[in-house]
Scaffold this motif. Sequence first.
Motif, PDB file in Angstrom:
ATOM      1  N   SER A 180       1.984   0.897 -14.815  1.00  0.00           N
ATOM      2  CA  SER A 180       2.548   1.451 -13.564  1.00  0.00           C
ATOM      3  C   SER A 180       1.727   0.998 -12.354  1.00  0.00           C
ATOM      4  CB  SER A 180       2.657   2.975 -13.627  1.00  0.00           C
ATOM      5  OG  SER A 180       1.486   3.486 -14.156  1.00  0.00           O
ATOM      6  N   GLU A 181       0.423   0.853 -12.552  1.00  0.00           N
ATOM      7  CA  GLU A 181      -0.434   0.351 -11.466  1.00  0.00           C
ATOM      8  C   GLU A 181      -0.018  -1.074 -11.095  1.00  0.00           C
ATOM      9  OE1 GLU A 181      -4.993  -0.746 -11.385  1.00  0.00           O
ATOM     10  OE2 GLU A 181      -4.674   1.331 -12.060  1.00  0.00           O
ATOM     11  N   TRP A 182       0.222  -1.902 -12.133  1.00  0.00           N
ATOM     12  CA  TRP A 182       0.608  -3.292 -11.882  1.00  0.00           C
ATOM     13  C   TRP A 182       1.979  -3.369 -11.198  1.00  0.00           C
ATOM     14  CZ3 TRP A 182      -0.728  -5.003 -17.572  1.00  0.00           C
ATOM     15  CH2 TRP A 182      -2.126  -4.990 -17.717  1.00  0.00           C
ATOM     16  N   VAL A 183       2.881  -2.489 -11.607  1.00  0.00           N
ATOM     17  CA  VAL A 183       4.213  -2.481 -10.952  1.00  0.00           C
ATOM     18  C   VAL A 183       4.031  -2.142  -9.470  1.00  0.00           C
ATOM     19  CG1 VAL A 183       6.422  -1.245 -10.801  1.00  0.00           C
ATOM     20  CG2 VAL A 183       5.562  -1.954 -13.031  1.00  0.00           C
ATOM     21  N   GLY A 184       3.163  -1.168  -9.217  1.00  0.00           N
ATOM     22  CA  GLY A 184       2.893  -0.785  -7.826  1.00  0.00           C
ATOM     23  C   GLY A 184       2.361  -1.964  -7.020  1.00  0.00           C
ATOM     24  N   ILE A 185       1.431  -2.714  -7.644  1.00  0.00           N
ATOM     25  CA  ILE A 185       0.876  -3.888  -6.937  1.00  0.00           C
ATOM     26  C   ILE A 185       1.980  -4.918  -6.682  1.00  0.00           C
ATOM     27  CG2 ILE A 185      -0.750  -5.822  -7.139  1.00  0.00           C
ATOM     28  CD1 ILE A 185      -2.587  -3.884  -8.746  1.00  0.00           C
ATOM     29  N   MET A 186       2.842  -5.122  -7.695  1.00  0.00           N
ATOM     30  CA  MET A 186       3.961  -6.081  -7.527  1.00  0.00           C
ATOM     31  C   MET A 186       4.847  -5.678  -6.345  1.00  0.00           C
ATOM     32  SD  MET A 186       4.171  -8.639  -9.631  1.00  0.00           S
ATOM     33  CE  MET A 186       5.851  -9.177  -9.666  1.00  0.00           C
ATOM     34  N   VAL A 187       5.170  -4.385  -6.294  1.00  0.00           N
ATOM     35  CA  VAL A 187       6.028  -3.900  -5.196  1.00  0.00           C
ATOM     36  C   VAL A 187       5.320  -4.134  -3.862  1.00  0.00           C
ATOM     37  CG1 VAL A 187       7.109  -1.838  -4.180  1.00  0.00           C
ATOM     38  CG2 VAL A 187       7.269  -2.248  -6.649  1.00  0.00           C
ATOM     39  N   GLY A 188       4.008  -3.887  -3.854  1.00  0.00           N
ATOM     40  CA  GLY A 188       3.224  -4.113  -2.633  1.00  0.00           C
ATOM     41  C   GLY A 188       3.260  -5.575  -2.215  1.00  0.00           C
ATOM     42  N   ILE A 189       3.116  -6.480  -3.199  1.00  0.00           N
ATOM     43  CA  ILE A 189       3.134  -7.925  -2.883  1.00  0.00           C
ATOM     44  C   ILE A 189       4.506  -8.310  -2.321  1.00  0.00           C
ATOM     45  CG2 ILE A 189       3.107 -10.240  -3.922  1.00  0.00           C
ATOM     46  CD1 ILE A 189       0.872  -9.207  -5.816  1.00  0.00           C
ATOM     47  N   ILE A 190       5.561  -7.792  -2.967  1.00  0.00           N
ATOM     48  CA  ILE A 190       6.930  -8.118  -2.511  1.00  0.00           C
ATOM     49  C   ILE A 190       7.121  -7.639  -1.070  1.00  0.00           C
ATOM     50  CG2 ILE A 190       9.382  -7.530  -2.833  1.00  0.00           C
ATOM     51  CD1 ILE A 190       8.687  -7.450  -5.916  1.00  0.00           C
ATOM     52  N   LEU A 191       6.731  -6.380  -0.825  1.00  0.00           N
ATOM     53  CA  LEU A 191       6.897  -5.844   0.539  1.00  0.00           C
ATOM     54  C   LEU A 191       6.025  -6.618   1.524  1.00  0.00           C
ATOM     55  CD1 LEU A 191       7.159  -2.007  -0.095  1.00  0.00           C
ATOM     56  CD2 LEU A 191       8.994  -3.643   0.336  1.00  0.00           C
ATOM     57  N   GLY A 192       4.828  -7.000   1.065  1.00  0.00           N
ATOM     58  CA  GLY A 192       3.928  -7.781   1.924  1.00  0.00           C
ATOM     59  C   GLY A 192       4.595  -9.085   2.361  1.00  0.00           C
ATOM     60  N   TYR A 193       5.168  -9.801   1.385  1.00  0.00           N
ATOM     61  CA  TYR A 193       5.867 -11.054   1.720  1.00  0.00           C
ATOM     62  C   TYR A 193       6.998 -10.802   2.709  1.00  0.00           C
ATOM     63  CZ  TYR A 193       3.684 -13.773  -2.088  1.00  0.00           C
ATOM     64  OH  TYR A 193       2.813 -14.446  -2.891  1.00  0.00           O
ATOM     65  N   ARG A 194       7.748  -9.734   2.458  1.00  0.00           N
ATOM     66  CA  ARG A 194       8.914  -9.453   3.314  1.00  0.00           C
ATOM     67  C   ARG A 194       8.486  -9.068   4.731  1.00  0.00           C
ATOM     68  NH1 ARG A 194      13.967 -11.234   1.597  1.00  0.00           N
ATOM     69  NH2 ARG A 194      13.745 -11.473  -0.633  1.00  0.00           N
ATOM     70  N   VAL A 195       7.429  -8.265   4.818  1.00  0.00           N
ATOM     71  CA  VAL A 195       6.966  -7.861   6.155  1.00  0.00           C
ATOM     72  C   VAL A 195       6.443  -9.086   6.912  1.00  0.00           C
ATOM     73  CG1 VAL A 195       5.230  -6.504   7.399  1.00  0.00           C
ATOM     74  CG2 VAL A 195       6.508  -5.458   5.524  1.00  0.00           C
ATOM     75  N   LEU A 196       5.679  -9.937   6.191  1.00  0.00           N
ATOM     76  CA  LEU A 196       5.172 -11.143   6.842  1.00  0.00           C
ATOM     77  C   LEU A 196       6.343 -12.038   7.265  1.00  0.00           C
ATOM     78  CD1 LEU A 196       2.105 -12.050   4.588  1.00  0.00           C
ATOM     79  CD2 LEU A 196       2.065 -11.181   6.936  1.00  0.00           C
ATOM     80  N   GLY A 197       7.339 -12.156   6.395  1.00  0.00           N
ATOM     81  CA  GLY A 197       8.532 -12.954   6.715  1.00  0.00           C
ATOM     82  C   GLY A 197       9.216 -12.410   7.957  1.00  0.00           C
ATOM     83  N   TYR A 198       9.311 -11.083   8.037  1.00  0.00           N
ATOM     84  CA  TYR A 198       9.930 -10.434   9.202  1.00  0.00           C
ATOM     85  C   TYR A 198       9.133 -10.764  10.468  1.00  0.00           C
ATOM     86  CZ  TYR A 198      10.532  -6.627  12.524  1.00  0.00           C
ATOM     87  OH  TYR A 198      10.699  -5.923  13.680  1.00  0.00           O
ATOM     88  N   LEU A 199       7.799 -10.664  10.367  1.00  0.00           N
ATOM     89  CA  LEU A 199       6.959 -10.929  11.546  1.00  0.00           C
ATOM     90  C   LEU A 199       7.102 -12.393  12.000  1.00  0.00           C
ATOM     91  CD1 LEU A 199       3.751  -8.894  10.636  1.00  0.00           C
ATOM     92  CD2 LEU A 199       5.530  -8.314  12.309  1.00  0.00           C
ATOM     93  N   VAL A 200       7.204 -13.283  11.033  1.00  0.00           N
ATOM     94  CA  VAL A 200       7.391 -14.696  11.399  1.00  0.00           C
ATOM     95  C   VAL A 200       8.714 -14.854  12.161  1.00  0.00           C
ATOM     96  CG1 VAL A 200       7.731 -17.037  10.509  1.00  0.00           C
ATOM     97  CG2 VAL A 200       6.005 -15.565   9.486  1.00  0.00           C
ATOM     98  N   LEU A 201       9.765 -14.182  11.681  1.00  0.00           N
ATOM     99  CA  LEU A 201      11.066 -14.278  12.370  1.00  0.00           C
ATOM    100  C   LEU A 201      10.996 -13.691  13.778  1.00  0.00           C
ATOM    101  CD1 LEU A 201      13.581 -13.324   9.529  1.00  0.00           C
ATOM    102  CD2 LEU A 201      13.147 -15.586  10.447  1.00  0.00           C
ATOM    103  N   VAL A 202      10.183 -12.635  13.929  1.00  0.00           N
ATOM    104  CA  VAL A 202      10.038 -12.027  15.254  1.00  0.00           C
ATOM    105  C   VAL A 202       9.384 -13.025  16.213  1.00  0.00           C
ATOM    106  CG1 VAL A 202       8.822 -10.218  16.558  1.00  0.00           C
ATOM    107  CG2 VAL A 202       9.928  -9.655  14.399  1.00  0.00           C
ATOM    108  N   ILE A 203       8.330 -13.691  15.698  1.00  0.00           N
ATOM    109  CA  ILE A 203       7.548 -14.583  16.566  1.00  0.00           C
ATOM    110  C   ILE A 203       8.254 -15.923  16.777  1.00  0.00           C
ATOM    111  CG2 ILE A 203       5.360 -15.853  16.757  1.00  0.00           C
ATOM    112  CD1 ILE A 203       4.201 -13.491  14.960  1.00  0.00           C
ATOM    113  N   LYS A 204       8.766 -16.483  15.692  1.00  0.00           N
ATOM    114  CA  LYS A 204       9.330 -17.845  15.748  1.00  0.00           C
ATOM    115  C   LYS A 204      10.825 -17.752  16.052  1.00  0.00           C
ATOM    116  CE  LYS A 204       8.848 -21.940  12.908  1.00  0.00           C
ATOM    117  NZ  LYS A 204       7.842 -22.846  13.259  1.00  0.00           N
ATOM    118  N   LYS A 205      11.189 -18.165  17.255  1.00  0.00           N
ATOM    119  CA  LYS A 205      12.576 -17.912  17.663  1.00  0.00           C
ATOM    120  C   LYS A 205      13.514 -19.112  17.455  1.00  0.00           C
ATOM    121  CE  LYS A 205      12.164 -13.934  20.495  1.00  0.00           C
ATOM    122  NZ  LYS A 205      10.783 -13.631  20.807  1.00  0.00           N
ATOM    123  N   THR A 206      12.946 -20.271  17.120  1.00  0.00           N
ATOM    124  CA  THR A 206      13.841 -21.433  16.947  1.00  0.00           C
ATOM    125  C   THR A 206      13.723 -22.010  15.531  1.00  0.00           C
ATOM    126  OG1 THR A 206      12.113 -22.850  17.808  1.00  0.00           O
ATOM    127  CG2 THR A 206      13.837 -22.159  19.336  1.00  0.00           C
TER     128      THR A 206
END
Length: 653
Positions: free
Chosen positions: A627-653
């Motif tokens: 369950s700890e490892w699943v939690g870390i996996m979910v964290g990594i997935i959300l981390g990628y998505r949040v970073l992806g979102y931030l890149v879209l916010v910053i990079k407009k073209t």
Amino acid sequence: MRAPSMDTSTNGSSHANGAAFEEGKHKDLELNSIPSAHLINDIVQSFGWQGMNVTVKDRLTKQPLSILSDANGLVKAGELIAIMGPSGSGKTTLLNTLSHRAAAAGATTRGDILTNGQPIEWQHLRHLSAYVEQEDALIGSLTVRETMDFAARLALAPSITKKDRLARVDDLLSSFGMVGQAHTIVGTPIKKGLSGGQKKRLGVASRLVTDPKILFLDEPTSGLDSALSYEVINYIKAIGKKNNLVIIASIHQPSTTTFELFDRLCLLSKGKTCYFGPPMAARQYFNALGYQMPLEINPAEYLLDLINTEIVREGDDVKARIEHIHEAWDNSPDAHAIKNDLEMVVSHSKTDKAGPDIIKMKFPHQNAFIVPLVLLHRAWIKSYRDVVAYGIRVVMYLGLAILMGTVFLRLSTSQTDIQPFINAIFFGSSFMSFMAIAYVPAFLEDRATFVKERANGLCGPFAFTIANFLIGLPYLFFIAILFSVVEYFLSNFRPTFSAFMMWVMWLFLDLVAAESLIVLVSSIFPVFVVSLAVAAFANGLWMCVDGFLVPMATLNVFWKYVFHYIDYQAYVFQGMLVNEFESRVFDCAGNAHTGYQCMYPSDLAPIGKIRGTAILEAFNYHTGLESEWVGIMVGIILGYRVLGYLVLVIKKT
Ligand SMILES: Nc1ncnc2c1ncn2[C@@H]1O[C@H](COP(=O)(O)OP(=O)(O)OP(=O)(O)O)[C@@H](O)[C@H]1O
């Protein structure tokens, strides 16, 4: 006034399609009589620009470089204006400036943009205008009517009922002569749909669904032959006249007939105005300057030749000629008349009102919760119609499952099959993750659509990120099940339902993480080959440090502490390994008489068995941490998505 009906055939390339064409034409003409009251512009009576200057930092010299100088212009409602000039003359710069988009990278802009003689805020201009890109943002797998309807759903305020919305869509389809193609798909690389001209018409129609009063068109005829270019501009002009719209289009080299459709021509060279006025009066103007335009020549071709800095003929001083043309325009009565007209509309706006007060107008806003839902619905249709998005990947993963299942076929509980089991787990999990790179083209296509829709104020990075994330989940789950059903049983992994479901869960998390990584990488590097290379490299890195190729005890500290603990493949590998070995028992070699030779020491060695946990101990993996490892996996997935979102916010073209 009625919009003309041109081609209603599927290929759309000719005016001579006989009876079918005539029939379609009459049908469309009839439909064109439907009044499109929502489109009628009774807000913007004039659109002008005064002293527009754009300066950039020169790429080579790093000094300020003027790419648009002192541009003035005035367009009245119902007029269609062409911004024309040779390549690099500043057409896009002017169009972007007028539509309040970034004129060029790092550009500084000066000057006034005026509606009804008053300076306009960019938020108001966004609401009152629409911008049609040169490269259309159409989604190939949607039908014409769906394309229009989704554009309407993204843009229109929720107060507009479905009936009204669809009425607008149908009205625009008939105005653009596309009733016959309403249920035709736009077209994908695999399935042909609309012709080039029809796509351009659809691109414009889908932007008109928001009832803009000012329409900006970036080279609406690019890639079309002269007959189709004429057809597209003719439709646009008719719609503009019928609804009193202000339409500003950049255009490269129109044919004579298309050239004559424009009400005004703004001719640019090296960012400076060479002429602004009725196209038909250009001949007289340039003749008076001493540049005789032959009667039989295409005027657009002649003018572009005259002011093109790139075409240097022997004995021809292009530089001097262009300087002469610029100077002549600056001192011409026509240029002064435009300045006077602009001053007049400005002073009128202060005394008697030259139209509604746009500054005080309130525009309805789209509901923030509706946008992700609309995007999700659209992505759903695309996902099952467009094989590139998921279809090809489903087939590829199925092929991989059959390949792996038959290579690691019916492994037994003999100790000689322990290593093949471990290899199958490593190869299956890491290769499945690696193959997520097949998602790069589909994501880049979605991103390109998003970038254009965001520039038009239709959706933001949050809505896009949510819709993109959610739409992938059912498909990835389906792929995880499909792969597992084939591979799990062919290879003879631990045959219990709970073990199977655990395996599916790890694979699903693996795929979601891999796809999230692709989204992040492709958002940072939105170029196909680059994002493919970076994503492949990242996957190679995760494979190297996940604990299989080099055990954790010997992996050097840099890779271990910097990368191993954020490597999602490591958690999938150890999760699957624990799932397989924690309660399985393997047979050693030898027998009770000759003695047993066990590859892994365990408490069952005296009876010729290896307890699965002994294999886990060799990897230094502990049970009960899933369950700890699943939690870390979910964290990594959300981390990628949040970073992806931030890149879209910053990079407009
Ligand atoms: N940073 C910069 N350094 C030097 N020149 C620049 C810079 N940014 C833009 N330019 C120049 O500004 C000019 C105007 O570009 P713009 O894209 O508006 O031209 P265009 O008429 O639309 O051309 P095309 O028809 O090829 O699209 C071009 O010559 C371009 O090279």
